[in-house]
Scaffold this motif. Structure first.
Motif, PDB file in Angstrom:
ATOM      1  N   ASN A 167       0.816  -1.210   0.000  1.00 43.83           N
ATOM      2  CA  ASN A 167       0.000   0.000   0.000  1.00 43.83           C
ATOM      3  C   ASN A 167       0.854   1.267   0.000  1.00 43.83           C
ATOM      4  OD1 ASN A 167      -1.966   2.135   1.077  1.00 43.83           O
ATOM      5  ND2 ASN A 167      -3.283   0.333   0.823  1.00 43.83           N
ATOM      6  N   LEU A 168       0.574   2.172  -0.922  1.00 46.31           N
ATOM      7  CA  LEU A 168       1.398   3.366  -1.103  1.00 46.31           C
ATOM      8  C   LEU A 168       1.132   4.470  -0.091  1.00 46.31           C
ATOM      9  CD1 LEU A 168       1.224   3.627  -5.006  1.00 46.31           C
ATOM     10  CD2 LEU A 168       3.261   3.094  -3.640  1.00 46.31           C
ATOM     11  N   GLY A 189      -3.532  -6.273  -7.666  1.00 48.33           N
ATOM     12  CA  GLY A 189      -4.405  -5.390  -6.915  1.00 48.33           C
ATOM     13  C   GLY A 189      -4.359  -5.591  -5.411  1.00 48.33           C
ATOM     14  N   ASP A 190      -3.321  -6.249  -4.923  1.00 45.14           N
ATOM     15  CA  ASP A 190      -3.180  -6.458  -3.479  1.00 45.14           C
ATOM     16  C   ASP A 190      -2.803  -5.126  -2.817  1.00 45.14           C
ATOM     17  OD1 ASP A 190      -2.618  -7.227  -0.914  1.00 45.14           O
ATOM     18  OD2 ASP A 190      -0.860  -8.449  -1.427  1.00 45.14           O
ATOM     19  N   LYS A 191      -3.731  -4.553  -2.050  1.00 46.73           N
ATOM     20  CA  LYS A 191      -3.489  -3.275  -1.375  1.00 46.73           C
ATOM     21  C   LYS A 191      -3.053  -3.456   0.078  1.00 46.73           C
ATOM     22  CE  LYS A 191      -6.564  -0.520  -4.280  1.00 46.73           C
ATOM     23  NZ  LYS A 191      -7.594   0.554  -4.298  1.00 46.73           N
ATOM     24  N   SER A 192      -2.686  -4.673   0.429  1.00 47.67           N
ATOM     25  CA  SER A 192      -2.190  -4.923   1.782  1.00 47.67           C
ATOM     26  C   SER A 192      -0.943  -4.102   2.043  1.00 47.67           C
ATOM     27  CB  SER A 192      -1.868  -6.408   1.965  1.00 47.67           C
ATOM     28  OG  SER A 192      -2.999  -7.211   1.736  1.00 47.67           O
ATOM     29  N   THR A 193      -0.659  -3.864   3.321  1.00 46.74           N
ATOM     30  CA  THR A 193       0.569  -3.164   3.687  1.00 46.74           C
ATOM     31  C   THR A 193       1.471  -4.109   4.465  1.00 46.74           C
ATOM     32  OG1 THR A 193       1.488  -1.240   4.835  1.00 46.74           O
ATOM     33  CG2 THR A 193      -0.534  -2.150   5.744  1.00 46.74           C
ATOM     34  N   TYR A 194       2.728  -4.135   4.078  1.00 49.68           N
ATOM     35  CA  TYR A 194       3.750  -4.991   4.667  1.00 49.68           C
ATOM     36  C   TYR A 194       4.886  -4.068   5.111  1.00 49.68           C
ATOM     37  CZ  TYR A 194       1.465  -8.399   1.444  1.00 49.68           C
ATOM     38  OH  TYR A 194       0.579  -9.188   0.739  1.00 49.68           O
ATOM     39  N   PHE A 195       5.311  -4.148   6.380  1.00 49.35           N
ATOM     40  CA  PHE A 195       6.402  -3.258   6.786  1.00 49.35           C
ATOM     41  C   PHE A 195       7.235  -3.841   7.916  1.00 49.35           C
ATOM     42  CE2 PHE A 195       2.494  -1.806   8.831  1.00 49.35           C
ATOM     43  CZ  PHE A 195       2.813  -1.352  10.103  1.00 49.35           C
ATOM     44  N   TRP A 196       8.477  -3.326   8.025  1.00 49.46           N
ATOM     45  CA  TRP A 196       9.467  -3.827   8.973  1.00 49.46           C
ATOM     46  C   TRP A 196      10.503  -2.734   9.220  1.00 49.46           C
ATOM     47  CZ3 TRP A 196       8.478  -5.692   4.059  1.00 49.46           C
ATOM     48  CH2 TRP A 196       9.395  -5.317   3.075  1.00 49.46           C
ATOM     49  N   PRO A 197      11.253  -2.764  10.339  1.00 49.03           N
ATOM     50  CA  PRO A 197      12.270  -1.733  10.588  1.00 49.03           C
ATOM     51  C   PRO A 197      13.421  -1.841   9.595  1.00 49.03           C
ATOM     52  CG  PRO A 197      12.405  -3.460  12.239  1.00 49.03           C
ATOM     53  CD  PRO A 197      11.166  -3.733  11.445  1.00 49.03           C
ATOM     54  N   VAL A 198      13.957  -0.700   9.209  1.00 47.17           N
ATOM     55  CA  VAL A 198      15.052  -0.689   8.246  1.00 47.17           C
ATOM     56  C   VAL A 198      16.325  -1.241   8.887  1.00 47.17           C
ATOM     57  CG1 VAL A 198      14.108   1.251   6.947  1.00 47.17           C
ATOM     58  CG2 VAL A 198      15.783   1.681   8.785  1.00 47.17           C
ATOM     59  N   LEU A 199      17.204  -1.749   8.028  1.00 44.26           N
ATOM     60  CA  LEU A 199      18.553  -2.149   8.420  1.00 44.26           C
ATOM     61  C   LEU A 199      19.505  -1.099   7.861  1.00 44.26           C
ATOM     62  CD1 LEU A 199      19.984  -4.616   9.800  1.00 44.26           C
ATOM     63  CD2 LEU A 199      20.444  -5.459   7.490  1.00 44.26           C
ATOM     64  N   ARG A 200      20.510  -0.730   8.644  1.00 42.73           N
ATOM     65  CA  ARG A 200      21.441   0.316   8.228  1.00 42.73           C
ATOM     66  C   ARG A 200      22.884  -0.165   8.349  1.00 42.73           C
ATOM     67  NH1 ARG A 200      19.132   6.030   9.106  1.00 42.73           N
ATOM     68  NH2 ARG A 200      17.109   5.739  10.105  1.00 42.73           N
ATOM     69  N   THR A 201      23.739   0.342   7.452  1.00 39.48           N
ATOM     70  CA  THR A 201      25.179   0.234   7.672  1.00 39.48           C
ATOM     71  C   THR A 201      25.569   1.344   8.633  1.00 39.48           C
ATOM     72  OG1 THR A 201      25.650   1.662   5.769  1.00 39.48           O
ATOM     73  CG2 THR A 201      25.607  -0.709   5.386  1.00 39.48           C
ATOM     74  N   ARG A 202      26.599   1.095   9.438  1.00 37.76           N
ATOM     75  CA  ARG A 202      26.965   2.040  10.483  1.00 37.76           C
ATOM     76  C   ARG A 202      28.474   2.254  10.496  1.00 37.76           C
ATOM     77  NH1 ARG A 202      23.142   2.186  14.871  1.00 37.76           N
ATOM     78  NH2 ARG A 202      24.813   2.099  16.390  1.00 37.76           N
ATOM     79  N   MET A 366      -6.193  -7.349   0.665  1.00 37.14           N
ATOM     80  CA  MET A 366      -6.381  -8.039  -0.608  1.00 37.14           C
ATOM     81  C   MET A 366      -7.852  -7.989  -0.999  1.00 37.14           C
ATOM     82  SD  MET A 366      -4.185 -11.568  -0.467  1.00 37.14           S
ATOM     83  CE  MET A 366      -2.428 -11.612  -0.167  1.00 37.14           C
ATOM     84  N   PRO A 367      -8.137  -7.831  -2.291  1.00 36.43           N
ATOM     85  CA  PRO A 367      -9.527  -8.000  -2.715  1.00 36.43           C
ATOM     86  C   PRO A 367     -10.011  -9.410  -2.357  1.00 36.43           C
ATOM     87  CG  PRO A 367      -8.186  -7.061  -4.476  1.00 36.43           C
ATOM     88  CD  PRO A 367      -7.240  -7.491  -3.406  1.00 36.43           C
ATOM     89  N   THR A 368     -11.287  -9.554  -2.071  1.00 37.28           N
ATOM     90  CA  THR A 368     -11.834 -10.853  -1.661  1.00 37.28           C
ATOM     91  C   THR A 368     -11.526 -11.932  -2.690  1.00 37.28           C
ATOM     92  OG1 THR A 368     -13.623  -9.762  -0.453  1.00 37.28           O
ATOM     93  CG2 THR A 368     -13.951 -12.069  -1.045  1.00 37.28           C
ATOM     94  N   ARG A 369     -11.617 -11.576  -3.961  1.00 39.44           N
ATOM     95  CA  ARG A 369     -11.348 -12.569  -5.016  1.00 39.44           C
ATOM     96  C   ARG A 369      -9.910 -13.059  -4.948  1.00 39.44           C
ATOM     97  NH1 ARG A 369     -12.283 -11.515 -11.534  1.00 39.44           N
ATOM     98  NH2 ARG A 369     -11.518 -13.565 -12.238  1.00 39.44           N
ATOM     99  N   LEU A 370      -8.982 -12.150  -4.701  1.00 44.65           N
ATOM    100  CA  LEU A 370      -7.574 -12.547  -4.618  1.00 44.65           C
ATOM    101  C   LEU A 370      -7.342 -13.408  -3.381  1.00 44.65           C
ATOM    102  CD1 LEU A 370      -4.675 -12.421  -5.624  1.00 44.65           C
ATOM    103  CD2 LEU A 370      -4.407 -10.266  -4.375  1.00 44.65           C
ATOM    104  N   MET A 371      -7.913 -13.066  -2.240  1.00 45.62           N
ATOM    105  CA  MET A 371      -7.743 -13.888  -1.046  1.00 45.62           C
ATOM    106  C   MET A 371      -8.282 -15.296  -1.278  1.00 45.62           C
ATOM    107  SD  MET A 371      -6.747 -14.576   1.992  1.00 45.62           S
ATOM    108  CE  MET A 371      -6.017 -12.998   2.423  1.00 45.62           C
TER     109      MET A 371
END
Length: 385
Positions: A167-168, A189-202, A366-371
């Motif tokens: 999801n944008l 058409g999957d409008k689900s949102t997927y997220f996680w903490p970033v990984l960084r070089t240090r 997700m749209p019901t059809r896609l699920m």
């Protein structure tokens, strides 16, 4: 009028004071000195307690780690650092000035880890298919330090930056309506949102942000989002708007009861670490594995602690009484990192960038059809997507 005897005595006292001051000055400027009514006393305040590395407390000393409270999710708001955490900030692995973690002890050579992966055996009636959601690698740099699931309506509610795919529009002010109306990076058409903490070089020269996160954000070299089945039963469809979290962003202070994320290296994924970052051999990439709970209560799209409505199966892959299996989301993220202990997760300040705090979030749009297609693929033992 003072006598000559009094004047000589006063002069001798002044000489002693001068000698004492000179001796104390030779002891070093780290002391705190005081001259009090003609006598000198020295008090030295040691800084050694801040330079000897960080000592880990026993898990669970700070807050409960069961499923019973709003703060257990480990991601809701930011507690002030404890006195011990504040005073024990460890030196960055790459050298330089003190930071708020991680420490060299938070890294392990993956080649020193024994194979430790165990999987539940498929039983009669298992659902063995998969569906892969193709949503990209966050090429559009969708980042923010929000979490609309556990800190809705709050800017910087996570105090660490997230990577987003799908999801944008996802941010701290997202609602069911805004997410349903937005665009997506996912196929079909999957409008689900997927997220996680970033990984960084240090490095020692990095300047931390207001929450203590520092370094250059790494874009994952691959992002795999695979929905799988149950080793003991068929799966049923997830409800629309279902919220699911995995891991615990505060497991360093909460304890490890919900610390489910793991770390490995390509070529060594039969060896998984939960409390160490992996040091991979040349040519191997860091792997983050984030497997979500998949036993749903059949009624609720969310719960007060964002956990009790959807829980993990037991060691044999069975859901507890009253819960039903839904497609299990498994995230696999890979990264090319510099050789050595020079990378870390973003985290809440008091969590000291510990690898055990890795976590991820998902909301089903997700749209019901896609699920229904996802369920059909998994129950039909096909690999789709």
């Amino acid at each position: 009028m003072p006598t000559r005897q009094h004047m000589n005595h006063r002069r001798r006292l002044s000489t002693k004071q001068l000698v004492l001051i000179a001796v104390l000055a030779l002891l070093g400027s780290g002391g705190t000195f005081a001259l009090v009514t003609g006598s000198a006393s020295a008090h030295w305040r040691s800084n050694s307690g801040h330079s000897g590395g960080w000592q880990s407390p026993s898990p669970g000393n700070s807050t409960k780690a069961d499923n019973g409270g709003q703060n257990n999710d480990g991601q809701n708001g930011s507690a002030a650092p404890s006195a011990s955490a504040s005073a024990s900030a460890s030196a960055p692995a790459g050298g330089g000035s003190q930071t708020n973690g991680p420490s060299p002890e938070d890294f392990a050579d993956i080649r020193s880890v024994k194979p430790n992966v165990q999987r539940a055996a498929n039983q009669r009636g298992a659902s063995r298919g998969t569906f892969t959601a193709r949503c990209g690698r966050n090429e559009n740099k969708h980042h923010n330090p929000d979490n609309f699931i556990v800190a809705p309506g709050v800017a910087n509610g996570a105090h660490h930056v997230h990577d987003y795919v799908g999801n944008l529009s996802t941010d701290g002010f997202s609602t069911n309506e805004s997410l349903a109306a937005a665009g997506t990076t996912c196929a079909r058409g999957d409008k689900s949102t997927y997220f996680w903490p970033v990984l960084r070089t240090r490095s020692a020269n990095d300047a931390p942000d207001a929450d203590g996160n520092t370094g250059t954000i790494l874009q994952a070299t691959s992002v795999q989002l695979v929905f799988g089945g149950s080793p003991t039963s068929k799966v049923t469809a997830m409800p629309s708007t279902l919220r699911v979290i995995m891991g615990d962003a505060k497991s360093f202070t909460n304890g490890v009861a919900n610390a489910k994320a793991s770390w490995s290296c390509t070529g060594f994924e039969n060896r998984q670490l939960t409390d160490k970052y992996p040091l991979c051999p040349q040519g191997s990439r860091v792997v983050r594995t984030l497997n979500f709970p998949s036993c749903w209560d059949g009624t609720n799209a969310d719960s007060a602690n964002h956990r009790t409505h959807i829980v993990f199966a037991d060691g044999a892959g069975r859901c507890q009484a009253g819960f039903k299996a839904v497609p299990q989301l498994k995230m696999r993220l890979t990264y090319k990192v510099p050789q050595g202990p020079n990378f870390a997760l973003d985290s809440f300040p008091e969590q000291l960038h510990k690898p055990v705090t890795d976590h991820a979030d998902f909301a089903n749009f997700m749209p019901t059809r896609l699920m229904n297609q996802v369920v059909s693929c998994i129950n039909g033992n096909r690999n789709c997507g």
